[in-house]
Design an enzyme around this catalytic site. Structure first.
Site, PDB file in Angstrom:
ATOM      1  N   ASP A 150    -138.049   9.585 -33.479  1.00  0.00           N
ATOM      2  CA  ASP A 150    -136.627   9.851 -33.710  1.00  0.00           C
ATOM      3  C   ASP A 150    -136.297   9.339 -35.104  1.00  0.00           C
ATOM      4  O   ASP A 150    -137.059   8.561 -35.691  1.00  0.00           O
ATOM      5  CB  ASP A 150    -135.785   9.106 -32.653  1.00  0.00           C
ATOM      6  CG  ASP A 150    -134.286   9.318 -32.872  1.00  0.00           C
ATOM      7  OD1 ASP A 150    -133.897  10.456 -33.186  1.00  0.00           O
ATOM      8  OD2 ASP A 150    -133.525   8.350 -32.758  1.00  0.00           O
ATOM      9  N   SER A 151    -135.146   9.747 -35.601  1.00  0.00           N
ATOM     10  CA  SER A 151    -134.711   9.218 -36.891  1.00  0.00           C
ATOM     11  C   SER A 151    -134.418   7.720 -36.786  1.00  0.00           C
ATOM     12  O   SER A 151    -134.332   7.044 -37.799  1.00  0.00           O
ATOM     13  CB  SER A 151    -133.466   9.977 -37.349  1.00  0.00           C
ATOM     14  OG  SER A 151    -132.479   9.915 -36.341  1.00  0.00           O
TER      15      SER A 151
ATOM     16  N   TYR B 114    -130.593  11.635 -40.134  1.00  0.00           N
ATOM     17  CA  TYR B 114    -131.085  12.981 -40.396  1.00  0.00           C
ATOM     18  C   TYR B 114    -129.916  13.983 -40.299  1.00  0.00           C
ATOM     19  O   TYR B 114    -129.944  15.033 -40.897  1.00  0.00           O
ATOM     20  CB  TYR B 114    -132.129  13.393 -39.353  1.00  0.00           C
ATOM     21  CG  TYR B 114    -133.522  12.815 -39.508  1.00  0.00           C
ATOM     22  CD1 TYR B 114    -133.809  11.737 -40.332  1.00  0.00           C
ATOM     23  CD2 TYR B 114    -134.574  13.383 -38.777  1.00  0.00           C
ATOM     24  CE1 TYR B 114    -135.098  11.234 -40.431  1.00  0.00           C
ATOM     25  CE2 TYR B 114    -135.868  12.880 -38.874  1.00  0.00           C
ATOM     26  CZ  TYR B 114    -136.124  11.803 -39.703  1.00  0.00           C
ATOM     27  OH  TYR B 114    -137.402  11.323 -39.785  1.00  0.00           O
ATOM     28  N   GLY B 115    -128.944  13.605 -39.491  1.00  0.00           N
ATOM     29  CA  GLY B 115    -127.897  14.555 -39.087  1.00  0.00           C
ATOM     30  C   GLY B 115    -126.980  15.045 -40.187  1.00  0.00           C
ATOM     31  O   GLY B 115    -126.212  15.982 -39.990  1.00  0.00           O
TER      32      GLY B 115
ATOM     33  N   CYS C 152    -135.381  13.536 -31.199  1.00  0.00           N
ATOM     34  CA  CYS C 152    -134.224  13.594 -32.095  1.00  0.00           C
ATOM     35  C   CYS C 152    -133.691  15.019 -32.051  1.00  0.00           C
ATOM     36  O   CYS C 152    -134.442  15.970 -32.280  1.00  0.00           O
ATOM     37  CB  CYS C 152    -134.673  13.233 -33.507  1.00  0.00           C
ATOM     38  SG  CYS C 152    -133.417  13.450 -34.778  1.00  0.00           S
TER      39      CYS C 152
ATOM     40  N   THR D  91    -131.562  16.476 -34.081  1.00  0.00           N
ATOM     41  CA  THR D  91    -131.515  17.108 -35.401  1.00  0.00           C
ATOM     42  C   THR D  91    -132.913  17.579 -35.805  1.00  0.00           C
ATOM     43  O   THR D  91    -133.090  18.703 -36.277  1.00  0.00           O
ATOM     44  CB  THR D  91    -130.955  16.119 -36.445  1.00  0.00           C
ATOM     45  OG1 THR D  91    -129.693  15.635 -35.991  1.00  0.00           O
ATOM     46  CG2 THR D  91    -130.784  16.783 -37.793  1.00  0.00           C
TER      47      THR D  91
ATOM     48  N   GLU E 149    -123.926   2.814 -34.243  1.00  0.00           N
ATOM     49  CA  GLU E 149    -124.875   1.924 -34.942  1.00  0.00           C
ATOM     50  C   GLU E 149    -124.208   0.595 -35.305  1.00  0.00           C
ATOM     51  O   GLU E 149    -124.848  -0.437 -35.376  1.00  0.00           O
ATOM     52  CB  GLU E 149    -125.334   2.596 -36.239  1.00  0.00           C
ATOM     53  CG  GLU E 149    -126.079   3.871 -36.024  1.00  0.00           C
ATOM     54  CD  GLU E 149    -127.566   3.711 -36.155  1.00  0.00           C
ATOM     55  OE1 GLU E 149    -128.001   2.981 -37.040  1.00  0.00           O
ATOM     56  OE2 GLU E 149    -128.284   4.306 -35.330  1.00  0.00           O
TER      57      GLU E 149
ATOM     58  N   CYS F 186    -127.004  14.836 -29.124  1.00  0.00           N
ATOM     59  CA  CYS F 186    -127.385  13.817 -30.108  1.00  0.00           C
ATOM     60  C   CYS F 186    -127.860  12.597 -29.332  1.00  0.00           C
ATOM     61  O   CYS F 186    -127.251  12.225 -28.318  1.00  0.00           O
ATOM     62  CB  CYS F 186    -126.188  13.456 -30.984  1.00  0.00           C
ATOM     63  SG  CYS F 186    -126.504  12.059 -32.079  1.00  0.00           S
TER      64      CYS F 186
ATOM     65  N   HIS G 105    -127.654   9.530 -29.767  1.00  0.00           N
ATOM     66  CA  HIS G 105    -126.792   8.348 -29.670  1.00  0.00           C
ATOM     67  C   HIS G 105    -125.708   8.476 -28.602  1.00  0.00           C
ATOM     68  O   HIS G 105    -125.212   7.487 -28.096  1.00  0.00           O
ATOM     69  CB  HIS G 105    -126.093   8.094 -31.009  1.00  0.00           C
ATOM     70  CG  HIS G 105    -126.973   7.470 -32.042  1.00  0.00           C
ATOM     71  ND1 HIS G 105    -128.154   8.032 -32.446  1.00  0.00           N
ATOM     72  CD2 HIS G 105    -126.829   6.327 -32.754  1.00  0.00           C
ATOM     73  CE1 HIS G 105    -128.704   7.258 -33.373  1.00  0.00           C
ATOM     74  NE2 HIS G 105    -127.927   6.218 -33.579  1.00  0.00           N
TER      75      HIS G 105
HETATM   76  N1  DGL Z   1    -131.251  11.211 -33.841  1.00  0.00           N
HETATM   77  C1  DGL Z   1    -130.180  12.023 -34.389  1.00  0.00           C
HETATM   78  C2  DGL Z   1    -129.897  13.191 -33.429  1.00  0.00           C
HETATM   79  O1  DGL Z   1    -130.199  13.143 -32.261  1.00  0.00           O
HETATM   80  C3  DGL Z   1    -128.898  11.225 -34.602  1.00  0.00           C
HETATM   81  C4  DGL Z   1    -129.009  10.233 -35.737  1.00  0.00           C
HETATM   82  C5  DGL Z   1    -129.233  10.894 -37.079  1.00  0.00           C
HETATM   83  O2  DGL Z   1    -128.341  11.597 -37.577  1.00  0.00           O
HETATM   84  O3  DGL Z   1    -130.319  10.701 -37.625  1.00  0.00           O
HETATM   85  O4  DGL Z   1    -129.379  14.183 -33.866  1.00  0.00           O
END
Ligand code: DGL
Length: 281
Positions: free
Chosen positions: A9-10, A41-42, A72, A74, A155, A196, A198
């Site tokens: 994941d990011s 990443y988003g 992830c 994204t 976060e 997402c 989070h």
């Molecule tokens: N892991 C990213 C997602 O599920 C969220 C965090 C990011 O933007 O990197 O889209």
């Protein structure tokens, strides 16, 4: 010997997927990479997300992963096909499993119309329309809503897994604005899909806010459905697990102390012995 499953994941969010993997597939060896140095990443372009995702995935493959989970949204939305082409191992993303879970929750609209589903995700995921395509193929009509402020708020520790009252007022207001705007553009949504990693940490608050806005509809995430897809893929490849205990190794590209602290919240159990790696910029 148990299979080695790479999860990437990011950042920390994919630990919500690892949490379900551990529940549904205990006794495997998990190697988790959080690309925290390059998060988020988003908000990035497709080219950049593909580059980051490829280097993260290659690290896990070199580390022995026999199957890769792109935990992830994204990275799945923008880079899944690139990853599947580049790697010699199976790569499973979270978008199609999420859609499958939404299909189960929506049922049949009953009037010949496609059931509507509201997808909350990052800007890059929304711009890719990966969920719209996946939902369309499954007979659902997706309305995609970008909620770019939610990841930084979570976060920062300004979310809450509990009720909205326990949550920071700012997060509560931001959530309310996003959901009100989204429901203005789709009044017939039968479920909300958390697109997402989070957002599962805000699930209760999202459910509560939807009720207050007059739309008490189910809130779905892709973690469980993704773990089920991984279990099917393992079975299909005869990758059986025979260890009694799971083993988890954690890698991060930025502060290991922060990863352990925030990661424990996302995983729901202690994240220990995080190793720092450098994947470049
Ligand atoms: N892991 C990213 C997602 O599920 C969220 C965090 C990011 O933007 O990197 O889209």
């Amino acid at each position: 010997v148990s299979p080695t499953i790479g999860v990437f994941d990011s950042g920390f969010g994919g630990l919500t997927v690892l949490r379900e993997l551990l529940r549904i597939i205990p006794g495997a060896h998990y190697v988790y990479l959080g690309d925290t140095a390059r998060l988020p990443y988003g908000s990035k372009s497709r080219e950049t997300v593909v580059r980051y995702a490829l280097s993260s995935a290659r690290f896990l493959e070199e580390h022995g992963a026999e199957l890769l989970v792109t935990a992830c949204n994204t990275a799945t939305a923008l880079a899944l096909e690139d990853l599947q082409e580049a790697l010699p191992i199976p790569v499973i993303g979270v978008v199609d499993p999420g859609t499958r879970a939404a299909t189960r929750a929506c049922g049949d609209a009953g009037n010949g119309e496609r059931p509507g589903v509201l997808v909350l995700a990052t800007q890059a995921t929304v711009d890719s329309h990966a969920y719209a395509r996946s939902c369309e193929a499954a007979g659902l009509l997706a309305t995609e809503k970008a909620c770019p402020l939610l990841v930084p708020l979570i976060e920062e520790g300004w979310g809450s897994e509990g009720s909205r009252e326990e949550m920071c007022e700012v997060t509560s207001q931001v959530l309310r604005i996003y959901l009100r705007e989204a429901l203005e553009s789709t009044s017939n949504a039968r479920a909300v899909l958390l697109g997402c990693t989070h957002y599962p940490l805000l699930r209760s608050a999202i459910e509560q806010t939807l009720s207050e806005l007059g739309h008490p509809i189910p809130v779905i995430d892709s973690a469980q459905a993704t773990a089920e897809a991984v279990a099917e893929a393992l079975a299909a490849r005869n990758l059986v697990r025979d260890d009694v205990h799971d083993r988890c190794e954690f890698f991060a590209t930025d502060s290991v102390a922060k990863f352990a602290r925030l990661g424990t919240r996302f995983l729901g159990s202690p994240v220990e012995n995080v190793q720092l790696i450098d994947l470049g910029g």
